[in-house]
Design an enzyme around this catalytic site. Structure first.
Site, short mmCIF file in Angstrom:
data_model
loop_
_atom_site.label_atom_id
_atom_site.label_comp_id
_atom_site.label_asym_id
_atom_site.label_seq_id
_atom_site.Cartn_x
_atom_site.Cartn_y
_atom_site.Cartn_z
N PRO A 7 -41.54 42.81 -49.85
CA PRO A 7 -40.13 42.49 -49.60
C PRO A 7 -39.31 43.71 -49.98
O PRO A 7 -39.50 44.27 -51.07
CB PRO A 7 -39.87 41.33 -50.56
CG PRO A 7 -40.86 41.49 -51.67
CD PRO A 7 -42.05 42.17 -51.08
N GLN A 73 -38.96 34.62 -50.63
CA GLN A 73 -38.87 35.06 -52.02
C GLN A 73 -37.57 34.57 -52.64
O GLN A 73 -36.48 34.78 -52.09
CB GLN A 73 -38.95 36.57 -52.16
CG GLN A 73 -39.02 36.97 -53.64
CD GLN A 73 -39.08 38.45 -53.89
OE1 GLN A 73 -38.10 39.15 -53.66
NE2 GLN A 73 -40.22 38.94 -54.33
N CYS A 103 -37.04 42.67 -59.77
CA CYS A 103 -35.88 43.42 -59.25
C CYS A 103 -35.13 44.12 -60.38
O CYS A 103 -34.72 43.49 -61.36
CB CYS A 103 -34.95 42.47 -58.50
SG CYS A 103 -33.56 43.35 -57.78
N LYS A 144 -44.05 37.95 -58.18
CA LYS A 144 -44.13 39.40 -58.14
C LYS A 144 -43.44 39.92 -59.39
O LYS A 144 -42.28 39.59 -59.65
CB LYS A 144 -43.42 39.90 -56.88
CG LYS A 144 -43.40 41.41 -56.74
CD LYS A 144 -43.20 41.78 -55.28
CE LYS A 144 -43.08 43.28 -55.11
NZ LYS A 144 -41.72 43.76 -55.41
N ASN A 204 -49.40 46.94 -56.42
CA ASN A 204 -48.27 47.46 -55.64
C ASN A 204 -47.67 48.68 -56.33
O ASN A 204 -47.63 48.76 -57.55
CB ASN A 204 -47.21 46.34 -55.49
CG ASN A 204 -45.88 46.84 -54.94
OD1 ASN A 204 -44.85 46.74 -55.61
ND2 ASN A 204 -45.88 47.38 -53.75
N GLY A 228 -45.06 48.87 -49.49
CA GLY A 228 -43.62 48.86 -49.27
C GLY A 228 -43.19 50.07 -48.46
O GLY A 228 -43.42 50.14 -47.24
C1 LIG Z 1 -34.87 49.26 -50.77
C2 LIG Z 1 -35.80 48.39 -51.57
C3 LIG Z 1 -35.55 47.04 -51.67
C4 LIG Z 1 -36.41 46.20 -52.40
N1 LIG Z 1 -36.19 44.84 -52.41
C5 LIG Z 1 -37.08 44.01 -53.04
C6 LIG Z 1 -36.95 42.59 -52.96
O1 LIG Z 1 -36.06 42.04 -52.29
N2 LIG Z 1 -37.86 41.85 -53.64
C7 LIG Z 1 -38.88 42.41 -54.37
O2 LIG Z 1 -39.67 41.70 -54.97
N3 LIG Z 1 -39.03 43.74 -54.41
C8 LIG Z 1 -38.18 44.54 -53.77
N4 LIG Z 1 -38.39 45.91 -53.77
C9 LIG Z 1 -39.60 46.45 -54.42
C10 LIG Z 1 -40.75 46.57 -53.40
O3 LIG Z 1 -41.16 45.30 -52.96
C11 LIG Z 1 -41.95 47.30 -54.04
O4 LIG Z 1 -42.34 46.58 -55.18
C12 LIG Z 1 -41.61 48.73 -54.43
O5 LIG Z 1 -40.93 49.40 -53.40
C13 LIG Z 1 -42.88 49.52 -54.79
O6 LIG Z 1 -43.75 49.55 -53.71
P1 LIG Z 1 -43.86 50.83 -52.75
O7 LIG Z 1 -44.08 52.04 -53.64
O8 LIG Z 1 -45.06 50.52 -51.87
O9 LIG Z 1 -42.58 50.95 -52.00
C14 LIG Z 1 -37.54 46.74 -53.07
C15 LIG Z 1 -37.79 48.12 -52.95
C16 LIG Z 1 -36.95 48.94 -52.22
C17 LIG Z 1 -37.26 50.41 -52.11
#
Ligand SMILES: Cc1cc2nc3c(=O)[nH]c(=O)nc-3n(C[C@H](O)[C@H](O)[C@H](O)COP(=O)(O)O)c2cc1C
Length: 329
Positions: A7, A73, A103, A144, A204, A228
């Site tokens: 997400p 979520q 978050c 998460k 993650n 992500g």
């Molecule tokens: C712009 C942005 C918005 C995000 N929004 C959420 C969210 O709504 N819910 C959530 O659990 N994590 C959120 N995350 C965290 C991501 O789900 C993920 O845990 C994080 O980006 C690390 O993974 P990655 O390195 O593969 O991007 C967000 C991350 C980014 C960059």
């Protein structure tokens, strides 16, 4: 091995979920967080955040057009309100409920939601338990979390609280709230959690390539991952991982060319343009956002971006993108 699309508020909306699952390799999507305070949301709020729930938009409720399930979520700290909203989402057809304990946003944390709850494993336990009891047994409830708030000292306690609360699995973003999004991700910190828990642990954070996946798997001992930002930069990263790990045969894997990407962006444009509720002024920025994320992978994206940036009209934006694929791929 399962690969989940992360997400990402403002990035993985229903259109992104649609594109990325059409490209393939993902087994599950989670919506951007829906923040719950103390009220039970009306149906339209669920439909706005989670259009795949709306029977008018979809062939199979709570699935993307390519048939991949989507979980809602929820983010909040009031066990009763979280439970009531979870039950309503499930009644509307949600295939599962994911709870956000990661978050880092200030507004969210000030109101005690997201990562701030990682300071209180007991409250996490109560939240998971409350939601678990409110939804039918066959509907997965997942969570998460990050490794911690200021430091990772409560990582195990929080993961156990999630398991004991009755969650079906937990995704761990391998950083604390204090770490924000600063590399590295501490994949090795997941291994003891994975070992201690009976439920699956999904790793993650910072998986930008197949090599990152392999290293993360080795260090975290988790086979399942959530992707992500890496999926925005390399939209077929999930497919590449499945191919390189032998989950996908040669016949079912073809590298994603710029021409392929442009076809998906055309589809994105069409989907957005036919949504009458979507303001025209939203569409061009969305196309620009996609092209910007694609720049590290596709030189064509880099080549057109400075011109694309100046365009305000969605039709002109998609035309420029289409023209870029007419050059040699
Ligand atoms: C712009 C942005 C918005 C995000 N929004 C959420 C969210 O709504 N819910 C959530 O659990 N994590 C959120 N995350 C965290 C991501 O789900 C993920 O845990 C994080 O980006 C690390 O993974 P990655 O390195 O593969 O991007 C967000 C991350 C980014 C960059």
């Amino acid at each position: 091995m399962k690969i989940v699309l992360a997400p990402m508020d403002g990035l993985t909306d229903s259109y992104a979920r649609d594109i990325l699952t059409r490209i393939g390799g993902f087994d599950l999507c989670v919506t951007e967080f829906l923040r719950v305070t103390d009220t039970l949301f009306p149906q339209r709020v669920f439909y706005r955040r989670f259009p795949e729930l709306n029977p008018n938009n979809t062939q199979v409720i709570s699935h993307t057009s390519s048939g991949i399930p989507v979980f809602l979520q929820l983010l909040g700290s009031d066990p009763q309100a979280m439970a009531e909203n979870a039950a309503k989402a499930v009644a509307l057809g949600s295939q599962g409920i994911d709870l956000n304990f990661g978050c880092p946003a200030k507004t969210v944390n000030r109101r005690e939601g997201g990562a701030s709850l990682l300071q209180y494993p007991e409250r996490i336990y109560q939240l998971v338990q409350s939601v678990r009891q409110a939804v039918p047994e066959q509907i997965p409830v997942t969570a998460k979390m990050r490794l911690g708030y200021d430091d990772p000292s409560l990582a195990m306690d929080n993961a156990l609280a999630i398991e004991n609360g009755g969650a079906d699995w937990v995704t761990v973003h391998a950083r604390t709230k204090l770490d924000g999004y600063r590399p590295p991700a501490y994949w090795e910190a997941l291994a003891p959690v994975r070992k201690a828990l009976a439920i699956p642990v999904i790793a993650n954070g910072e998986i930008w390539s197949v090599d990152d996946y392999l290293l993360c798997r080795q260090k975290s001992q988790c086979e399942d991952v959530m992707l992500g930002r890496g999926a925005m930069v390399i939209p077929d990263l999930a497919l590449q991982i499945k191919y390189k790990t032998g989950q996908l045969s040669h016949e079912h894997y073809k590298p994603l060319s710029w021409t392929d990407v442009v076809k998906h962006l055309e589809q994105l444009y069409l989907l957005m343009s036919t949504n009458t509720a979507l303001k025209e002024r939203y569409i061009a920025p969305r196309l620009k956002l996609w092209v910007k994320w694609l720049m590290p992978t596709y030189t064509q994206a880099e080549d057109i971006f400075s011109e694309l940036k100046k365009i305000r009209n969605a039709g002109d934006a998609i035309k420029l993108i289409q023209d870029s694929s007419k050059a040699v791929d």
